[in-house]
Design an enzyme around this catalytic site. Structure first.
Site, PDB file in Angstrom:
ATOM      1  N   ASP A 237      31.769  76.143   3.187  1.00 45.38           N
ATOM      2  CA  ASP A 237      32.372  75.312   1.852  1.00 45.38           C
ATOM      3  C   ASP A 237      33.003  73.984   2.414  1.00 45.38           C
ATOM      4  O   ASP A 237      33.882  74.021   3.208  1.00 45.38           O
ATOM      5  CB  ASP A 237      32.973  75.909   1.063  1.00 45.38           C
ATOM      6  CG  ASP A 237      33.294  75.293  -0.434  1.00 45.38           C
ATOM      7  OD1 ASP A 237      32.891  74.486  -0.780  1.00 45.38           O
ATOM      8  OD2 ASP A 237      33.805  76.078  -1.149  1.00 45.38           O
ATOM      9  N   GLY A 263      27.857  78.277   1.235  1.00 46.47           N
ATOM     10  CA  GLY A 263      28.451  77.268   0.821  1.00 46.47           C
ATOM     11  C   GLY A 263      29.404  77.676  -0.388  1.00 46.47           C
ATOM     12  O   GLY A 263      29.838  78.551  -0.407  1.00 46.47           O
ATOM     13  N   HIS A 264      29.251  76.426  -1.368  1.00 41.94           N
ATOM     14  CA  HIS A 264      30.571  76.705  -2.423  1.00 41.94           C
ATOM     15  C   HIS A 264      29.767  77.634  -3.282  1.00 41.94           C
ATOM     16  O   HIS A 264      30.777  78.364  -3.946  1.00 41.94           O
ATOM     17  CB  HIS A 264      30.718  75.307  -3.014  1.00 41.94           C
ATOM     18  CG  HIS A 264      31.635  75.022  -4.051  1.00 41.94           C
ATOM     19  ND1 HIS A 264      32.772  75.328  -3.704  1.00 41.94           N
ATOM     20  CD2 HIS A 264      31.683  74.647  -5.474  1.00 41.94           C
ATOM     21  CE1 HIS A 264      33.652  75.237  -4.939  1.00 41.94           C
ATOM     22  NE2 HIS A 264      32.841  74.749  -5.748  1.00 41.94           N
ATOM     23  N   PHE A 265      28.589  77.613  -3.661  1.00 42.44           N
ATOM     24  CA  PHE A 265      27.956  78.674  -4.597  1.00 42.44           C
ATOM     25  C   PHE A 265      27.377  80.084  -4.050  1.00 42.44           C
ATOM     26  O   PHE A 265      26.109  79.976  -3.998  1.00 42.44           O
ATOM     27  CB  PHE A 265      27.161  77.886  -5.807  1.00 42.44           C
ATOM     28  CG  PHE A 265      27.828  77.047  -6.812  1.00 42.44           C
ATOM     29  CD1 PHE A 265      28.636  77.875  -7.703  1.00 42.44           C
ATOM     30  CD2 PHE A 265      27.651  75.480  -6.322  1.00 42.44           C
ATOM     31  CE1 PHE A 265      29.029  77.083  -8.706  1.00 42.44           C
ATOM     32  CE2 PHE A 265      28.403  74.843  -7.497  1.00 42.44           C
ATOM     33  CZ  PHE A 265      29.054  75.307  -8.522  1.00 42.44           C
TER      34      PHE A 265
END
Length: 287
Positions: A237, A263-265
């Site tokens: 992320d 990553g972020h999701f």
């Protein structure tokens, strides 16, 4: 597992939420981040609902909840939290394990500080509570806008509302981008395009700085309460760094930290991993 899609009136605003699982079961409260909604939990909810009552509301200004103008609603994290507290009262929830991601974290931290005994556990999926979690390059324009909401600083932030940035949030740090459903960002972009949402989101960008002042208090709560903590985090992320996950151990020595190649999701690319980890973590606890 059947998922219900419901709406309840809270403080005069419609709050949309997804719910599944037995009504009498322990509650998992899922709080989403930017720029999404409870839609981000569309696959997680039925996966966890066998033994739990799983509830995921859309924040005001997000998803299918009300979208009042900035003149009608202040769009601060304090205000979003007040609506969430009212939502919990309306759906009859007094104790819960909270799953936080991105914006969901500062809302949950306020809930915990207002009613510490209500939170039975914390699952943080790229939901920050430490200064170490901020990736400086990403956050610099947000801090600048808070300090000076000038036209120039606003122009620097407006791309965050647009296609390239939203797609990037879903795809950065994901080794295999074909795992990420493009409908996820198309859903978000369509809702971001509604009239007045840009002003509301910019106001929340500017208010994010105020969440940092809560960190010492939430860290003290983690230390003194002994609330169980699971951090299941996308280690790639570029918004909330993996150091933010590892920092939970400072105040929760028994915290379980799982850094996934994502990553972020994380739920878009590593759903099965997250479900397995959460089920295992929950199985070790009596809630």
């Amino acid at each position: 597992m059947t998922v219900h899609h419901r709406t309840v009136l809270v403080n005069g605003y419609e709050v949309f939420y997804r719910e599944a699982g037995p009504a009498e079961a322990p509650v998992l409260l899922l709080l989403h981040g930017y720029p999404t909604s409870s839609h981000m939990f569309r696959h997680l909810i039925p996966a966890l609902a066998g033994d739990y009552r799983v509830i995921a509301p859309d924040h005001i200004g997000f998803g299918r909840s009300a979208t009042p103008s900035l003149d009608e609603f202040p769009y601060t994290f304090d205000a979003l939290t007040q609506v969430t507290r009212g939502f919990l009262r309306e759906v009859g929830v007094t104790r819960y394990t909270v799953y936080v991601q991105d914006y969901g974290a500062p809302i949950a931290w306020r809930l915990a500080l207002a009613d510490p005994d209500s939170v039975e556990g914390v699952i943080s999926q790229n939901g920050n509570a430490y200064e170490e979690g901020f990736v400086p390059e990403f956050w610099a324009p947000i801090w600048a806008y808070h300090d000076d909401p000038s036209d120039e600083n606003e122009r620097a932030l407006r791309p965050a509302l647009e296609r390239e940035a939203v797609e990037w949030q879903y795809l950065h740090g994901v080794p295999d981008a074909t795992l990420v459903d493009p409908d996820a960002w198309e859903h978000d972009l369509a809702l971001l395009a509604r009239p007045g949402i840009d002003r509301a989101q910019l106001h929340l960008f500017g208010d994010y700085e105020n969440n940092r002042a809560l960190y010492p208090f939430i860290q003290e709560w983690l230390r003194t309460s002994g609330v169980p903590v699971l951090a299941v985090w996308g280690r790639n992320d570029e918004i909330f760094a993996a150091a933010g996950a590892e920092a939970f151990r400072r105040d929760s020595p028994d915290a379980r930290i799982e850094l996934l190649d994502a990553g972020h999701f994380v739920l878009e690319s590593n759903l099965d991993d997250v479900v397995r980890i959460i089920r295992d973590w929950l199985s070790t606890r009596a809630i």
